[in-house]
Design a protein around this motif. Structure first.
Motif, PDB file in Angstrom:
ATOM      1  N   LYS A  60       0.834  -1.199   0.000  1.00 30.59           N
ATOM      2  CA  LYS A  60       0.000   0.000   0.000  1.00 30.59           C
ATOM      3  C   LYS A  60       0.873   1.256   0.000  1.00 30.59           C
ATOM      4  CE  LYS A  60      -4.010  -2.113   0.175  1.00 30.59           C
ATOM      5  NZ  LYS A  60      -3.561  -3.479  -0.017  1.00 30.59           N
ATOM      6  N   LEU A  61       1.994   1.221   0.710  1.00 28.66           N
ATOM      7  CA  LEU A  61       2.921   2.361   0.705  1.00 28.66           C
ATOM      8  C   LEU A  61       3.465   2.603  -0.703  1.00 28.66           C
ATOM      9  CD1 LEU A  61       4.963   1.915   4.014  1.00 28.66           C
ATOM     10  CD2 LEU A  61       3.542   3.871   3.398  1.00 28.66           C
ATOM     11  N   ILE A  62       3.764   1.506  -1.409  1.00 31.95           N
ATOM     12  CA  ILE A  62       4.276   1.638  -2.782  1.00 31.95           C
ATOM     13  C   ILE A  62       3.218   2.275  -3.675  1.00 31.95           C
ATOM     14  CG2 ILE A  62       4.991   0.340  -4.829  1.00 31.95           C
ATOM     15  CD1 ILE A  62       6.315  -1.684  -2.912  1.00 31.95           C
ATOM     16  N   ARG A  63       1.970   1.838  -3.522  1.00 33.56           N
ATOM     17  CA  ARG A  63       0.887   2.402  -4.330  1.00 33.56           C
ATOM     18  C   ARG A  63       0.652   3.873  -3.988  1.00 33.56           C
ATOM     19  NH1 ARG A  63      -4.211  -1.587  -4.683  1.00 33.56           N
ATOM     20  NH2 ARG A  63      -4.839   0.066  -6.136  1.00 33.56           N
ATOM     21  N   LEU A  64       0.764   4.219  -2.705  1.00 33.16           N
ATOM     22  CA  LEU A  64       0.613   5.614  -2.296  1.00 33.16           C
ATOM     23  C   LEU A  64       1.729   6.484  -2.865  1.00 33.16           C
ATOM     24  CD1 LEU A  64      -0.475   5.021   1.399  1.00 33.16           C
ATOM     25  CD2 LEU A  64      -1.816   6.266  -0.308  1.00 33.16           C
ATOM     26  N   CYS A  70       5.745  10.587  -4.933  1.00 36.75           N
ATOM     27  CA  CYS A  70       6.753  10.929  -3.943  1.00 36.75           C
ATOM     28  C   CYS A  70       7.565   9.678  -3.615  1.00 36.75           C
ATOM     29  CB  CYS A  70       6.114  11.498  -2.677  1.00 36.75           C
ATOM     30  SG  CYS A  70       5.093  10.308  -1.775  1.00 36.75           S
ATOM     31  N   SER A  71       8.713   9.854  -2.990  1.00 36.75           N
ATOM     32  CA  SER A  71       9.575   8.719  -2.675  1.00 36.75           C
ATOM     33  C   SER A  71       9.059   7.964  -1.452  1.00 36.75           C
ATOM     34  CB  SER A  71      11.000   9.199  -2.409  1.00 36.75           C
ATOM     35  OG  SER A  71      11.039   9.974  -1.235  1.00 36.75           O
ATOM     36  N   LEU A  72       9.423   6.679  -1.367  1.00 37.52           N
ATOM     37  CA  LEU A  72       9.077   5.887  -0.189  1.00 37.52           C
ATOM     38  C   LEU A  72       9.781   6.428   1.045  1.00 37.52           C
ATOM     39  CD1 LEU A  72       9.109   2.268  -1.632  1.00 37.52           C
ATOM     40  CD2 LEU A  72       7.157   3.446  -0.628  1.00 37.52           C
ATOM     41  N   ASP A  73      11.012   6.923   0.861  1.00 40.69           N
ATOM     42  CA  ASP A  73      11.757   7.490   1.992  1.00 40.69           C
ATOM     43  C   ASP A  73      10.991   8.641   2.621  1.00 40.69           C
ATOM     44  OD1 ASP A  73      13.814   5.736   1.827  1.00 40.69           O
ATOM     45  OD2 ASP A  73      15.191   7.069   0.772  1.00 40.69           O
ATOM     46  N   TYR A  74      10.392   9.469   1.772  1.00 41.39           N
ATOM     47  CA  TYR A  74       9.650  10.612   2.293  1.00 41.39           C
ATOM     48  C   TYR A  74       8.473  10.150   3.152  1.00 41.39           C
ATOM     49  CZ  TYR A  74       6.423  14.561   2.411  1.00 41.39           C
ATOM     50  OH  TYR A  74       5.560  15.531   2.840  1.00 41.39           O
ATOM     51  N   LEU A  75       7.787   9.090   2.718  1.00 41.57           N
ATOM     52  CA  LEU A  75       6.638   8.595   3.468  1.00 41.57           C
ATOM     53  C   LEU A  75       7.048   7.926   4.771  1.00 41.57           C
ATOM     54  CD1 LEU A  75       4.366   7.022   0.678  1.00 41.57           C
ATOM     55  CD2 LEU A  75       4.048   9.202   1.851  1.00 41.57           C
ATOM     56  N   MET A  76       8.155   7.210   4.747  1.00 39.12           N
ATOM     57  CA  MET A  76       8.505   6.351   5.879  1.00 39.12           C
ATOM     58  C   MET A  76       9.327   7.050   6.953  1.00 39.12           C
ATOM     59  SD  MET A  76       9.259   2.837   3.746  1.00 39.12           S
ATOM     60  CE  MET A  76       9.433   1.817   5.213  1.00 39.12           C
ATOM     61  N   LYS A  77      10.001   8.153   6.588  1.00 40.37           N
ATOM     62  CA  LYS A  77      10.810   8.856   7.573  1.00 40.37           C
ATOM     63  C   LYS A  77      10.015   9.983   8.219  1.00 40.37           C
ATOM     64  CE  LYS A  77      15.262   7.991   5.298  1.00 40.37           C
ATOM     65  NZ  LYS A  77      16.421   8.625   4.628  1.00 40.37           N
ATOM     66  N   ASP A  78      10.326  10.262   9.493  1.00 43.27           N
ATOM     67  CA  ASP A  78       9.631  11.327  10.206  1.00 43.27           C
ATOM     68  C   ASP A  78      10.123  12.711   9.815  1.00 43.27           C
ATOM     69  OD1 ASP A  78       8.013   9.612  11.511  1.00 43.27           O
ATOM     70  OD2 ASP A  78       9.120   9.611  13.396  1.00 43.27           O
ATOM     71  N   GLU A  79      11.324  12.793   9.235  1.00 42.36           N
ATOM     72  CA  GLU A  79      11.877  14.096   8.909  1.00 42.36           C
ATOM     73  C   GLU A  79      11.032  14.776   7.837  1.00 42.36           C
ATOM     74  OE1 GLU A  79      13.639  11.420   9.106  1.00 42.36           O
ATOM     75  OE2 GLU A  79      15.145  11.742  10.665  1.00 42.36           O
ATOM     76  N   VAL A  80      10.882  16.095   7.987  1.00 43.79           N
ATOM     77  CA  VAL A  80      10.179  16.874   6.968  1.00 43.79           C
ATOM     78  C   VAL A  80      11.183  17.238   5.890  1.00 43.79           C
ATOM     79  CG1 VAL A  80       8.951  19.012   6.480  1.00 43.79           C
ATOM     80  CG2 VAL A  80       8.568  17.831   8.637  1.00 43.79           C
ATOM     81  N   GLU A  81      10.880  16.851   4.683  1.00 44.53           N
ATOM     82  CA  GLU A  81      11.743  17.153   3.544  1.00 44.53           C
ATOM     83  C   GLU A  81      10.852  17.271   2.320  1.00 44.53           C
ATOM     84  OE1 GLU A  81      12.871  12.549   2.459  1.00 44.53           O
ATOM     85  OE2 GLU A  81      14.267  13.726   3.656  1.00 44.53           O
TER      86      GLU A  81
END
Length: 275
Positions: A60-64, A70-81
């Motif tokens: 589901k993360l891949i589909r999102l 957007c990158s998977l890193d952006y979704l999975m990390k808490d840092e705002v970038e």
């Protein structure tokens, strides 16, 4: 700046997965219901993800990530970038893919009539267009154009309206389609008071195979008054071949004597057809 301020500044740079998912969904103009339909999950699941009460599965993360580009890193990390564009795997990059679920286009008139926008174009997966003039995959309006359309004047793959045009159409007044149902129906398969089609069924039918109650005309016809080029079956009148002037006059008289007043308009059309 004191230690407390440094901590607050650092915390301000963090955003949870749920917060990012909610932000991206709103930026892309999806409701929770629409997103749930796209991902084939419940609306409650979307709500739990955005509230950080649960986390999406990897697929589901891949589909999102694809949906929001957007990158998977952006979704999975808490840092705002800044969300980097989604990068498919090499296998995916070598194949041409079109994600119809991520495409949408919407434009709406600011002017309204009867509470509806003058026009509403809303094209995209799970979206509905509603307006005086409505255009979308699913549309409802006075003039409606879409795969599934409902309106006074309706055009679509499946259309319902006062005047309906579609592959499958249901028209209160006039219906045109491969399969047409209406007071006046014209189609490959047609069903109506006045019916015209390859297979025609109605009170007055004209077609290759015509089945009528009062009148039928076609290659094969069956009705009270039946005229066929190859076969005809009529309880009041039947004729295989063309009518001569006397027979045409007789048929018109029979129509006048047997067709009720309520179908007078259809009778006059048939009489004009006979010449």
């Amino acid at each position: 700046m004191g230690p407390g301020n440094k901590i607050k500044a650092k915390e301000g740079k963090h955003m949870s997965i749920g917060e990012k998912l909610a932000k991206l969904r709103k930026e892309n103009n999806y409701t929770q219901e629409q997103l749930a339909t796209i991902l084939e999950v419940s609306r409650q699941s979307i709500s739990k993800w955005e509230s950080d009460l649960a986390y999406p599965e990897t697929d589901k993360l891949i589909r999102l990530a694809k949906l929001y580009d957007c990158s998977l890193d952006y979704l999975m990390k808490d840092e705002v970038e800044d969300p980097k564009p989604y990068e498919p795997s090499k296998t995916q990059a070598n194949s041409l893919t079109i994600n119809l679920q991520s495409f949408y286009y919407e434009k709406k008139s600011a002017k309204t009539i009867f509470g509806l926008p003058l026009y509403h174009i809303n094209i995209g997966y799970g979206r509905v267009a509603k307006g005086i003039i409505a255009i979308g995959l699913a549309s409802r309006g006075f003039i409606s154009i879409g795969l599934f359309s409902l309106g006074l004047f309706s055009i679509g793959l499946f259309s319902i309206g006062l005047l309906a045009l579609g592959v499958i159409s249901l028209g209160l007044l006039l219906s045109l389609g491969s399969i047409a149902v209406g007071i006046i129906a014209i189609g490959a398969i047609s069903l109506g008071i006045l019916s015209i089609g390859a297979l025609s069924i109605g009170s007055f039918s004209i077609g290759a195979k015509a089945i009528g109650y009062y009148f039928a005309y076609g290659d094969e016809s069956s009705a009270l008054i039946a005229i066929g080029r190859s076969a005809a079956s009529g309880s009041l009148f039947e004729k295989v071949g063309s009518l001569n002037s006397g027979e045409a006059s007789n048929v018109k008289t029979l129509l006048d004597e047997n067709v009720p007043f309520i179908f007078g308009w259809a009778k006059e059309i048939v009489k004009a057809f006979l010449g």
